[in-house]
Design an enzyme around this catalytic site. Structure first.
Site, PDB file in Angstrom:
ATOM      1  N   LYS A   1       0.862  -1.184   0.000  1.00  0.00           N
ATOM      2  CA  LYS A   1       0.000   0.000   0.000  1.00  0.00           C
ATOM      3  C   LYS A   1       0.895   1.228   0.000  1.00  0.00           C
ATOM      4  O   LYS A   1       1.977   1.204   0.593  1.00  0.00           O
ATOM      5  CB  LYS A   1      -0.876   0.006   1.259  1.00  0.00           C
ATOM      6  CG  LYS A   1      -2.061   0.937   1.187  1.00  0.00           C
ATOM      7  CD  LYS A   1      -3.286   0.260   0.632  1.00  0.00           C
ATOM      8  CE  LYS A   1      -4.440   1.220   0.486  1.00  0.00           C
ATOM      9  NZ  LYS A   1      -5.638   0.596  -0.041  1.00  0.00           N
TER      10      LYS A   1
ATOM     11  N   GLY B   1     -20.883   6.938   5.138  1.00  0.00           N
ATOM     12  CA  GLY B   1     -20.035   7.269   3.992  1.00  0.00           C
ATOM     13  C   GLY B   1     -20.789   7.033   2.692  1.00  0.00           C
ATOM     14  O   GLY B   1     -21.199   5.909   2.412  1.00  0.00           O
TER      15      GLY B   1
ATOM     16  N   GLY C   1     -19.705   7.779  -0.517  1.00  0.00           N
ATOM     17  CA  GLY C   1     -18.823   7.936  -1.671  1.00  0.00           C
ATOM     18  C   GLY C   1     -19.024   6.812  -2.665  1.00  0.00           C
ATOM     19  O   GLY C   1     -20.123   6.256  -2.801  1.00  0.00           O
TER      20      GLY C   1
ATOM     21  N   VAL D   1     -18.012   3.654  -2.708  1.00  0.00           N
ATOM     22  CA  VAL D   1     -18.415   2.335  -2.189  1.00  0.00           C
ATOM     23  C   VAL D   1     -19.771   2.412  -1.474  1.00  0.00           C
ATOM     24  O   VAL D   1     -20.682   1.632  -1.766  1.00  0.00           O
ATOM     25  CB  VAL D   1     -17.329   1.775  -1.236  1.00  0.00           C
ATOM     26  CG1 VAL D   1     -17.778   0.458  -0.623  1.00  0.00           C
ATOM     27  CG2 VAL D   1     -16.019   1.581  -1.994  1.00  0.00           C
TER      28      VAL D   1
HETATM   29  P1  NAD Z   1     -14.760   7.966  -1.273  1.00  0.00           P
HETATM   30  O1  NAD Z   1     -13.745   9.020  -1.024  1.00  0.00           O
HETATM   31  O2  NAD Z   1     -15.416   7.871  -2.615  1.00  0.00           O
HETATM   32  O3  NAD Z   1     -15.942   8.067  -0.194  1.00  0.00           O
HETATM   33  C1  NAD Z   1     -15.728   8.187   1.173  1.00  0.00           C
HETATM   34  C2  NAD Z   1     -16.895   9.011   1.720  1.00  0.00           C
HETATM   35  O4  NAD Z   1     -16.852   8.970   3.144  1.00  0.00           O
HETATM   36  C3  NAD Z   1     -16.855  10.472   1.307  1.00  0.00           C
HETATM   37  O5  NAD Z   1     -18.112  10.864   0.781  1.00  0.00           O
HETATM   38  C4  NAD Z   1     -16.527  11.209   2.610  1.00  0.00           C
HETATM   39  O6  NAD Z   1     -17.087  12.515   2.661  1.00  0.00           O
HETATM   40  C5  NAD Z   1     -17.159  10.273   3.628  1.00  0.00           C
HETATM   41  N1  NAD Z   1     -16.668  10.387   4.996  1.00  0.00           N
HETATM   42  C6  NAD Z   1     -15.410  10.604   5.450  1.00  0.00           C
HETATM   43  N2  NAD Z   1     -15.386  10.598   6.793  1.00  0.00           N
HETATM   44  C7  NAD Z   1     -16.659  10.366   7.211  1.00  0.00           C
HETATM   45  C8  NAD Z   1     -17.276  10.240   8.475  1.00  0.00           C
HETATM   46  N3  NAD Z   1     -16.587  10.364   9.605  1.00  0.00           N
HETATM   47  N4  NAD Z   1     -18.606   9.987   8.523  1.00  0.00           N
HETATM   48  C9  NAD Z   1     -19.339   9.863   7.388  1.00  0.00           C
HETATM   49  N5  NAD Z   1     -18.791   9.983   6.152  1.00  0.00           N
HETATM   50  C10 NAD Z   1     -17.481  10.234   6.063  1.00  0.00           C
HETATM   51  O7  NAD Z   1     -14.035   6.584  -0.871  1.00  0.00           O
HETATM   52  P2  NAD Z   1     -14.474   5.121  -1.271  1.00  0.00           P
HETATM   53  O8  NAD Z   1     -13.712   4.695  -2.468  1.00  0.00           O
HETATM   54  O9  NAD Z   1     -15.957   5.020  -1.276  1.00  0.00           O
HETATM   55  O10 NAD Z   1     -13.881   4.281  -0.040  1.00  0.00           O
HETATM   56  C11 NAD Z   1     -14.561   4.239   1.202  1.00  0.00           C
HETATM   57  C12 NAD Z   1     -13.844   3.263   2.129  1.00  0.00           C
HETATM   58  O11 NAD Z   1     -13.790   1.976   1.505  1.00  0.00           O
HETATM   59  C13 NAD Z   1     -12.392   3.606   2.476  1.00  0.00           C
HETATM   60  O12 NAD Z   1     -12.115   3.146   3.785  1.00  0.00           O
HETATM   61  C14 NAD Z   1     -11.579   2.794   1.483  1.00  0.00           C
HETATM   62  O13 NAD Z   1     -10.280   2.530   1.957  1.00  0.00           O
HETATM   63  C15 NAD Z   1     -12.423   1.542   1.437  1.00  0.00           C
HETATM   64  N6  NAD Z   1     -12.245   0.755   0.237  1.00  0.00           N
HETATM   65  C16 NAD Z   1     -12.478   1.317  -0.987  1.00  0.00           C
HETATM   66  C17 NAD Z   1     -12.307   0.524  -2.120  1.00  0.00           C
HETATM   67  C18 NAD Z   1     -12.595   1.068  -3.482  1.00  0.00           C
HETATM   68  O14 NAD Z   1     -12.617   0.260  -4.417  1.00  0.00           O
HETATM   69  N7  NAD Z   1     -12.847   2.351  -3.667  1.00  0.00           N
HETATM   70  C19 NAD Z   1     -11.888  -0.813  -1.996  1.00  0.00           C
HETATM   71  C20 NAD Z   1     -11.695  -1.354  -0.723  1.00  0.00           C
HETATM   72  C21 NAD Z   1     -11.875  -0.551   0.398  1.00  0.00           C
END
Ligand code: NAD
Length: 354
Positions: A81, A182, A184, A186
């Site tokens: 990572k 969250g 976003g 995912v």
């Molecule tokens: P993203 O940046 O698209 O979305 C994250 C969202 O969480 C954002 O809208 C942000 O405003 C919100 N957020 C941050 N802190 C918060 C809080 N305290 N309370 C509520 N909302 C909050 O990211 P993503 O790609 O959706 O990833 C989300 C999580 O999933 C992360 O932990 C990431 O490591 C994990 N993840 C993502 C993937 C992927 O394919 N994108 C794969 C495995 C794991």
């Protein structure tokens, strides 16, 4: 202060590079936990850490998680990572992305990168101008690869359905209440898939507008950030940042299941025991959230072999996530051991550290 390789998070990393490029201002950490099963694969997080030690800790914990995730997903990839330490304003420039690409290239294929929080497909395209050891790049329609987010969401959706069947004995999501932290890539993707099956959704995001927009789209309700963990529901789905399952967070939970995409949801491994003792079914994060890495790893492997890769192969592998969760929960119940401990033991075995 003791050296970071004596800290518990070090966990026998094979190698950790701290990269500083003076010209662009890039400051990055590339952590390689294990290459036992293949090149260490895991995305790059672009984040501002108030204290660089937090960035190191994040890199080490996420990298170890990738070793476990890739092994449990049956991928021929090890775990790594990267974390790019941004300034307070979150400055990210093309020059920094190029310097980061050079650093990945210098690792000679032992580390393969992709998107993580704070990174876009366009960012990875810039990184790819300097190294071939990158995935999550745009692909032709019908091919594996591209943005991992929707595939991670697909895996979370399958995993939540499996958890609901296992814990609640329901074979439909109709009326099942899911609280999503969250909204976003995912969290939003998972919410949209669950809404189609008739789940009742409560969503929350630090970006309140984003939560409201998603709630409107999926016919759910948006609540304040501090309310989501205490929302009465069947499933709490953490899809923001890690470590939300600490003593205070778990004490708030009013759910039967925790199943979501965020990496490193448990603040410490012992919190898996706290969930277990409360009778809450936990889907180990790195097992349920492997959809995205399955997608981009197949993209990478196919590109390395000069072959196109059918998206149906990705779907087929993501559909195996519920079966893996089921075997973990079965073992957990048979042995009275928390599901995170069962999963960790299985993963350690697979990476040759059993
Ligand atoms: P993203 O940046 O698209 O979305 C994250 C969202 O969480 C954002 O809208 C942000 O405003 C919100 N957020 C941050 N802190 C918060 C809080 N305290 N309370 C509520 N909302 C909050 O990211 P993503 O790609 O959706 O990833 C989300 C999580 O999933 C992360 O932990 C990431 O490591 C994990 N993840 C993502 C993937 C992927 O394919 N994108 C794969 C495995 C794991």
């Amino acid at each position: 202060m003791s050296a970071f390789w004596t800290q518990p998070d070090w966990d026998e990393h094979e190698r950790v590079d701290v990269v500083h490029d003076r010209a662009s201002g890039l400051l990055a950490i590339i952590a390689l936990h294990s290459t036992h099963l293949g090149p260490g694969a895991g995305g790059t997080r672009f984040w501002h850490y108030p204290d660089p030690e937090m960035g190191m800790r994040d890199a080490l914990r996420l990298s170890r998680g990738m070793s476990f995730k890739n092994a449990m997903a049956g991928l021929p990839m090890g775990g790594g990572k990267a974390v790019v330490l941004l300034d307070r304003k979150g400055t990210k420039t093309t020059e920094m992305l190029h310097a980061f690409g050079d650093a990945v290239e210098a690792m000679g294929g032992r580390y393969v990168t992709a998107e993580d929080v704070g990174a876009s497909v366009a960012d990875m395209q810039e990184v790819a101008t300097r190294t071939q050891h990158v995935c999550g790049l745009p692909v032709d329609e019908g091919d594996a690869g591209g943005d991992p987010g929707p595939f991670t969401a697909m895996g979370i959706y399958h995993g939540i359905k499996a958890a609901v069947a296992h814990k609640l004995g329901k074979d439909s999501m109709q009326g099942v209440r899911v609280a999503i932290q969250g909204c976003g890539s995912v969290g939003g993707g998972t919410a949209r898939l669950l809404a189609k099956d008739g789940a009742r959704l409560v969503v929350s995001d630090i970006d309140a507008e984003r939560a409201k927009t998603l709630a409107k789209e999926v016919g759910g309700e948006a609540v304040a950030v501090e309310q989501i963990m205490g929302t009465p529901c069947d499933v709490f789905s953490p899809n923001a940042l890690g470590a939300v399952l600490d003593d205070a967070g778990i004490a708030q939970l009013d759910c039967a299941i925790v199943a979501g995409g965020a990496n490193n949801q448990l603040a410490r491994p012992e919190h898996g025991r706290v969930l277990h003792d409360r009778g809450i079914l936990y889907a180990p994060d790195y097992v349920i959230n492997a959809g995205g890495i399955i997608n981009v790893s197949l993209e990478y492997l196919c590109r390395q072999h000069g072959e196109p890769c059918d998206i149906n192969e990705v779907r087929k592998r993501i559909a195996q996530i519920p079966g893996r969760l089921q075997s973990i929960w079965d073992k957990s119940e048979a042995e009275g051991t928390p599901s995170n401990e069962v999963a960790d033991a299985m993963a350690m075995e697979l990476i040759g550290r059993g």
